[in-house]
Design a protein around this motif. Structure first.
Motif, PDB file in Angstrom:
ATOM      1  N   LEU A   2      55.325  28.784  70.036  1.00  0.00           N
ATOM      2  CA  LEU A   2      54.405  29.903  69.786  1.00  0.00           C
ATOM      3  C   LEU A   2      52.998  29.574  70.288  1.00  0.00           C
ATOM      4  CD1 LEU A   2      55.720  30.880  66.257  1.00  0.00           C
ATOM      5  CD2 LEU A   2      55.714  32.374  68.274  1.00  0.00           C
ATOM      6  N   ALA A   3      52.563  28.340  70.101  1.00  0.00           N
ATOM      7  CA  ALA A   3      51.260  27.943  70.629  1.00  0.00           C
ATOM      8  C   ALA A   3      51.260  27.992  72.159  1.00  0.00           C
ATOM      9  CB  ALA A   3      50.907  26.533  70.145  1.00  0.00           C
ATOM     10  N   TYR A   4      52.377  27.631  72.749  1.00  0.00           N
ATOM     11  CA  TYR A   4      52.536  27.701  74.208  1.00  0.00           C
ATOM     12  C   TYR A   4      52.473  29.151  74.674  1.00  0.00           C
ATOM     13  CZ  TYR A   4      54.823  26.601  78.736  1.00  0.00           C
ATOM     14  OH  TYR A   4      55.136  26.439  80.066  1.00  0.00           O
ATOM     15  N   ALA A   5      53.124  30.052  73.922  1.00  0.00           N
ATOM     16  CA  ALA A   5      53.064  31.479  74.249  1.00  0.00           C
ATOM     17  C   ALA A   5      51.633  31.994  74.174  1.00  0.00           C
ATOM     18  CB  ALA A   5      53.963  32.275  73.306  1.00  0.00           C
ATOM     19  N   ASP A   6      50.901  31.575  73.155  1.00  0.00           N
ATOM     20  CA  ASP A   6      49.492  31.971  73.046  1.00  0.00           C
ATOM     21  C   ASP A   6      48.694  31.448  74.234  1.00  0.00           C
ATOM     22  OD1 ASP A   6      49.843  33.347  70.687  1.00  0.00           O
ATOM     23  OD2 ASP A   6      48.824  31.874  69.424  1.00  0.00           O
ATOM     24  N   ALA A   7      48.903  30.182  74.576  1.00  0.00           N
ATOM     25  CA  ALA A   7      48.138  29.570  75.665  1.00  0.00           C
ATOM     26  C   ALA A   7      48.441  30.228  77.007  1.00  0.00           C
ATOM     27  CB  ALA A   7      48.426  28.076  75.729  1.00  0.00           C
ATOM     28  N   MET A   8      49.701  30.626  77.208  1.00  0.00           N
ATOM     29  CA  MET A   8      50.063  31.302  78.457  1.00  0.00           C
ATOM     30  C   MET A   8      49.512  32.722  78.512  1.00  0.00           C
ATOM     31  SD  MET A   8      53.989  30.185  79.381  1.00  0.00           S
ATOM     32  CE  MET A   8      53.986  31.381  80.731  1.00  0.00           C
ATOM     33  N   THR A   9      49.316  33.342  77.341  1.00  0.00           N
ATOM     34  CA  THR A   9      48.851  34.732  77.276  1.00  0.00           C
ATOM     35  C   THR A   9      47.332  34.811  77.309  1.00  0.00           C
ATOM     36  OG1 THR A   9      50.845  35.291  76.028  1.00  0.00           O
ATOM     37  CG2 THR A   9      49.072  36.890  75.958  1.00  0.00           C
ATOM     38  N   ASP A  10      46.656  33.734  76.917  1.00  0.00           N
ATOM     39  CA  ASP A  10      45.191  33.694  76.995  1.00  0.00           C
ATOM     40  C   ASP A  10      44.724  33.930  78.437  1.00  0.00           C
ATOM     41  OD1 ASP A  10      44.741  33.139  74.315  1.00  0.00           O
ATOM     42  OD2 ASP A  10      44.598  30.972  74.614  1.00  0.00           O
ATOM     43  N   LEU A  11      43.555  34.540  78.562  1.00  0.00           N
ATOM     44  CA  LEU A  11      42.909  34.689  79.865  1.00  0.00           C
ATOM     45  C   LEU A  11      41.511  34.085  79.771  1.00  0.00           C
ATOM     46  CD1 LEU A  11      43.926  38.300  80.965  1.00  0.00           C
ATOM     47  CD2 LEU A  11      44.857  36.140  81.763  1.00  0.00           C
ATOM     48  N   PRO A  12      41.223  33.026  80.533  1.00  0.00           N
ATOM     49  CA  PRO A  12      42.166  32.280  81.383  1.00  0.00           C
ATOM     50  C   PRO A  12      43.180  31.512  80.542  1.00  0.00           C
ATOM     51  CG  PRO A  12      40.093  31.108  81.241  1.00  0.00           C
ATOM     52  CD  PRO A  12      39.866  32.431  80.542  1.00  0.00           C
ATOM     53  N   MET A  13      44.279  31.130  81.157  1.00  0.00           N
ATOM     54  CA  MET A  13      45.315  30.393  80.446  1.00  0.00           C
ATOM     55  C   MET A  13      44.762  29.071  79.919  1.00  0.00           C
ATOM     56  SD  MET A  13      48.618  31.074  82.910  1.00  0.00           S
ATOM     57  CE  MET A  13      49.560  29.780  82.124  1.00  0.00           C
ATOM     58  N   THR A  14      45.289  28.660  78.748  1.00  0.00           N
ATOM     59  CA  THR A  14      44.789  27.440  78.107  1.00  0.00           C
ATOM     60  C   THR A  14      45.897  26.412  77.900  1.00  0.00           C
ATOM     61  OG1 THR A  14      45.076  28.483  75.934  1.00  0.00           O
ATOM     62  CG2 THR A  14      42.891  28.646  76.959  1.00  0.00           C
ATOM     63  N   VAL A  15      46.950  26.486  78.702  1.00  0.00           N
ATOM     64  CA  VAL A  15      48.062  25.546  78.593  1.00  0.00           C
ATOM     65  C   VAL A  15      47.577  24.130  78.911  1.00  0.00           C
ATOM     66  CG1 VAL A  15      50.316  24.895  79.527  1.00  0.00           C
ATOM     67  CG2 VAL A  15      49.747  27.315  79.203  1.00  0.00           C
ATOM     68  N   THR A  16      48.044  23.168  78.130  1.00  0.00           N
ATOM     69  CA  THR A  16      47.644  21.776  78.344  1.00  0.00           C
ATOM     70  C   THR A  16      48.853  20.927  78.749  1.00  0.00           C
ATOM     71  OG1 THR A  16      48.069  21.115  76.050  1.00  0.00           O
ATOM     72  CG2 THR A  16      45.884  22.029  76.564  1.00  0.00           C
ATOM     73  N   ASP A  17      48.563  19.770  79.325  1.00  0.00           N
ATOM     74  CA  ASP A  17      49.624  18.825  79.665  1.00  0.00           C
ATOM     75  C   ASP A  17      50.402  18.418  78.413  1.00  0.00           C
ATOM     76  OD1 ASP A  17      48.743  18.894  82.277  1.00  0.00           O
ATOM     77  OD2 ASP A  17      47.650  16.986  82.152  1.00  0.00           O
ATOM     78  N   GLU A  18      49.666  18.244  77.311  1.00  0.00           N
ATOM     79  CA  GLU A  18      50.306  17.808  76.067  1.00  0.00           C
ATOM     80  C   GLU A  18      51.292  18.850  75.543  1.00  0.00           C
ATOM     81  OE1 GLU A  18      46.830  15.536  76.930  1.00  0.00           O
ATOM     82  OE2 GLU A  18      47.042  17.723  76.691  1.00  0.00           O
ATOM     83  N   GLN A  19      50.943  20.132  75.657  1.00  0.00           N
ATOM     84  CA  GLN A  19      51.861  21.183  75.208  1.00  0.00           C
ATOM     85  C   GLN A  19      53.171  21.138  75.984  1.00  0.00           C
ATOM     86  OE1 GLN A  19      49.244  24.652  75.667  1.00  0.00           O
ATOM     87  NE2 GLN A  19      49.605  25.126  73.515  1.00  0.00           N
ATOM     88  N   VAL A  20      53.045  21.055  77.288  1.00  0.00           N
ATOM     89  CA  VAL A  20      54.246  21.044  78.131  1.00  0.00           C
ATOM     90  C   VAL A  20      55.075  19.790  77.865  1.00  0.00           C
ATOM     91  CG1 VAL A  20      55.105  21.018  80.496  1.00  0.00           C
ATOM     92  CG2 VAL A  20      53.163  22.481  79.889  1.00  0.00           C
ATOM     93  N   ALA A  21      54.412  18.663  77.748  1.00  0.00           N
ATOM     94  CA  ALA A  21      55.140  17.409  77.497  1.00  0.00           C
ATOM     95  C   ALA A  21      55.859  17.460  76.153  1.00  0.00           C
ATOM     96  CB  ALA A  21      54.170  16.232  77.543  1.00  0.00           C
ATOM     97  N   GLY A  22      55.185  18.009  75.137  1.00  0.00           N
ATOM     98  CA  GLY A  22      55.801  18.100  73.813  1.00  0.00           C
ATOM     99  C   GLY A  22      57.028  18.995  73.811  1.00  0.00           C
TER     100      GLY A  22
END
Length: 205
Positions: free
Chosen positions: A120-140
């Motif tokens: 859900l945090a990943y979905a929020d980060a992808m939906t934010d403008l600009p996107m706020t996805v982090t390396d840590e989110q993807v790795a987790g």
């Protein structure tokens, strides 16, 4: 009121009428995004074929997890049509929609697993403008899901962003698929509760 006319069967060609009838048999009535897209039959068929292919291919991710992230994206963007239609599909699939009540507070809610909170945090980060996805989110997520499921999760979130932003831009709102019975909380309450916390950049609606 929609920002573009919604075409009926008498206003479209033969093959589009057949598609409308198929959609009506499956969903009870023709989805309004389909009727709006009928102004451009090439893209309408592209969209229909893509959705059908996606439905067949997206089999790796747990359906409950996909439902949660898709619903979260719809509320973040403000697409009441997506919430209405998605809730109907979830109910038909036998999924519980009760946890949707907690989505606005998922980070602190005991209703969600750690994996669901990460998604859900990943979905929020992808939906934010600009996107706020982090390396840590993807790795987790990658460590818990694996590469194929991570791709499917990412695709589901991206696809719902496309649906929700398109429908919202065209002024498409809840069509009444759930008749107010299955949606766990009123739409205006969902939107209010989904507002980002103070200090966090909000995604333009």
């Amino acid at each position: 009121m929609t920002r573009i006319p919604l075409l009926g069967e008498k206003q479209v060609g033969r093959f589009t009428r057949i598609a409308f009838r198929f959609a009506r048999r499956r969903f009870g009535e023709v989805p309004e995004p389909f009727r709006a897209a009928a102004h451009h039959t090439g893209l309408m068929w592209t969209y229909a074929i893509h959705e059908s292919a996606y439905e067949r291919a997206a089999t790796r991710l747990r359906p409950e997890l996909r439902d949660l992230v898709v619903h979260r994206v719809a509320t973040r963007i403000g697409c009441s049509w997506c919430v209405d239609f998605g809730t109907m599909l979830a109910v038909r699939a036998g999924l519980s929609v009760e946890r949707h009540r907690e989505l606005a507070h998922y980070a602190s809610s005991p209703a969600f697993t750690e994996l669901e909170k990460l998604a859900l945090a990943y979905a929020d980060a992808m939906t934010d403008l600009p996107m706020t996805v982090t390396d840590e989110q993807v790795a987790g997520l990658r460590s818990r899901l694996g590469d194929a499921e991570l791709i499917e999760l990412t695709y589901a979130i991206s696809l719902e962003n496309l649906r929700a932003r398109t429908n919202h831009a065209l002024g498409l709102t809840a069509q009444g698929y759930t008749n107010g019975d299955s949606c766990p909380v009123p739409w205006d309450v969902q939107i209010s509760a989904a507002a980002p916390a103070p200090g966090r950049a909000s995604a333009p609606r």
